[in-house]
Design a protein around this motif. Structure first.
Motif, short mmCIF file in Angstrom:
data_model
loop_
_atom_site.label_atom_id
_atom_site.label_comp_id
_atom_site.label_asym_id
_atom_site.label_seq_id
_atom_site.Cartn_x
_atom_site.Cartn_y
_atom_site.Cartn_z
N TYR A 205 -75.64 52.82 -84.82
CA TYR A 205 -74.41 52.02 -84.92
C TYR A 205 -73.76 52.32 -86.27
CZ TYR A 205 -76.06 49.61 -80.79
OH TYR A 205 -76.49 49.32 -79.52
N MET A 206 -73.46 53.59 -86.45
CA MET A 206 -72.97 54.04 -87.76
C MET A 206 -71.49 53.71 -87.97
SD MET A 206 -72.29 58.02 -87.12
CE MET A 206 -70.98 58.58 -86.10
N THR A 207 -71.09 53.76 -89.23
CA THR A 207 -69.68 53.73 -89.58
C THR A 207 -69.41 55.02 -90.35
OG1 THR A 207 -69.94 51.37 -89.93
CG2 THR A 207 -67.90 52.35 -90.71
N GLN A 308 -79.92 67.10 -79.55
CA GLN A 308 -79.57 65.75 -79.12
C GLN A 308 -78.50 65.21 -80.06
OE1 GLN A 308 -82.93 62.99 -78.85
NE2 GLN A 308 -81.58 61.41 -79.66
N ALA A 309 -77.54 64.45 -79.50
CA ALA A 309 -76.49 63.83 -80.31
C ALA A 309 -75.59 64.85 -80.99
CB ALA A 309 -77.10 62.89 -81.35
N ALA A 310 -75.40 66.00 -80.35
CA ALA A 310 -74.52 67.03 -80.93
C ALA A 310 -73.79 67.75 -79.79
CB ALA A 310 -75.34 68.03 -81.75
N GLY A 313 -75.78 69.99 -77.65
CA GLY A 313 -76.61 69.25 -76.69
C GLY A 313 -75.81 68.87 -75.46
N ALA A 314 -74.54 68.51 -75.66
CA ALA A 314 -73.68 68.18 -74.52
C ALA A 314 -73.49 69.42 -73.65
CB ALA A 314 -72.34 67.65 -75.02
N LEU A 315 -73.29 70.58 -74.31
CA LEU A 315 -73.11 71.83 -73.55
C LEU A 315 -74.40 72.16 -72.78
CD1 LEU A 315 -71.23 73.97 -76.24
CD2 LEU A 315 -70.25 72.87 -74.23
#
Ligand SMILES: Cc1cc2nc3c(=O)[nH]c(=O)nc-3n(C[C@H](O)[C@H](O)[C@H](O)COP(=O)(O)OP(=O)(O)OC[C@H]3O[C@@H](n4cnc5c(N)ncnc54)[C@H](O)[C@@H]3O)c2cc1C
Length: 339
Positions: A205-207, A308-310, A313-315
């Protein structure tokens, strides 16, 4: 390793990071994570050994090595951890280990791997080119249409939106992020293990706030990017931007001329940043989150094998799902052609 306060400059943050997180197995993580794209299923390290490391939180590791750190180094390390968007207690050491493995086991590789090379026209141009290509190949699309339910009956999947529109398909690829999945109803229901993983959610839950400021560097103008941990209970940037300006000014006297940010935590399409997991999560849930549910595929960077989380990773997840869907549709067409 410990340095006096005025010697801190001799210890770049990556050296502190290296000792603290990345040397967790004494071999810069080569022993425990030899193949970061195959964390659980490789012949070089047993699953039990990975499970043992996956139980460790960043707080556990910090307690283990804090006697080696000066006050300033401990502070730097704690600040670096904010990259998880969680707390020391709910951030798994494993995500740090995997990240270290992806940087070829050497933190100075962070710059060449993450920041040196940019797409000349930016990420939006990449997304635009992919969208154009899909459109040229017959893509039909709707935006701003939240999905309410995904139901599979008699070999057909029906996706129903909150506005009541229905879309039917032989296969569905869902990219809905980890922290949003709990808002969708599945029928048949998801497995108990996947439901458990979805209910827990991830911990990022970053800002992230960009600021243009005067007075930071001799040349005057500077662009600063600030990352913050999970502070949802006390700080919602769009409601209290003055607090962000105060924080930048505490860092260094400056005049903040402009700030840009997007709150991923309150955005209903993400409900958090990209996934970072708590201890024990990867070994318990990664395989289940990656698996298909009947004719529905789940292709999110949030549970990619390596990055993961990049975007990579989505590709990875998108390509895997697409290849499988194409294979199955071709097989179906082949069967139909024979009759
Ligand atoms: C601030 C920030 C900085 C980052 N920096 C980097 C970086 O430097 N390098 C890097 O590689 N990665 C970075 N990432 C991570 C990277 O952007 C993501 O991991 C990646 O884009 C995720 O791709 P995805 O396809 O899995 O999900 P997304 O791109 O999030 O796609 C999910 C889609 O599902 C849609 N959706 C959500 N809910 C619903 C619903 N209920 N109904 C219908 N549709 C829905 C969303 O609108 C969205 O279009 C960053 C992320 C953030 C937030």
């Amino acid at each position: 390793m410990a340095a006096k306060a005025n010697e801190l400059v001799l210890f770049p943050s990556w050296e502190v990071e290296c000792e603290a997180w990345d040397n967790a197995d004494g071999q810069n993580c080569r022993a425990i994570c030899p193949l970061p794209h195959s964390q659980l299923d490789n012949i070089l390290v047993s699953r039990e050994e990975v499970e043992r490391y996956d139980k460790i939180s960043c707080r556990d590791r910090f307690e283990e090595i804090k006697h080696l750190l000066s006050t300033e180094e401990a502070w730097i390390l704690t600040a670096l951890l904010h990259i998880t968007g969680g707390s020391m207690v709910n951030s798994s050491l494993w995500d740090m280990i995997r990240s270290q493995a992806l940087m070829s086991y050497d933190p100075p590789n962070f710059a060449p791997i993450w920041t040196t090379f940019k797409l000349r026209q930016g990420q939006s141009a990449l997304a635009g080119a992919m969208f154009q290509d899909a459109g040229d190949n017959g893509l039909q699309y709707v935006f701003q249409t939240p999905v309410k339910s995904i139901v599979e009956r008699s070999n057909v999947v029906t996706v129903t939106t909150h506005a009541g529109r229905e879309f039917r398909a032989r296969r569905v690829v869902s990219t809905i992020p980890h922290n949003v999945l709990h808002t969708i109803t599945f029928d048949p229901p998801l497995s108990p293990t996947r439901q458990e993983a979805i209910t827990m959610g991830h911990i990022n839950y970053m800002t992230k706030i960009h600021a243009d400021g005067d007075g930071v560097t001799p040349s005057g103008r500077a662009h600063i990017v600030g990352f913050g941990k999970d502070e949802r209970a006390t700080f919602v940037p769009e409601r209290n931007p003055e607090k962000a300006v105060d924080a930048f000014q505490k860092l260094h006297p400056m005049e903040v001329n402009k700030m840009i940010f997007h709150n991923w935590n309150t955005d209903p399409w993400s409900l958090g940043g990209p996934a970072w997991w708590p201890p024990e999560f990867m070994t318990k849930y990664q395989e289940e989150l990656q698996s298909r549910h009947g004719r529905v595929f789940f292709a999110s960077a949030d549970w990619a094998h390596g990055w993961q989380a990049a975007i990579d990773g989505a590709l990875e997840q998108g390509s895997q799902a697409a290849l499988q869907v194409v294979k199955e549709i071709r097989e179906m067409r082949g069967v139909m052609a024979r009759f």
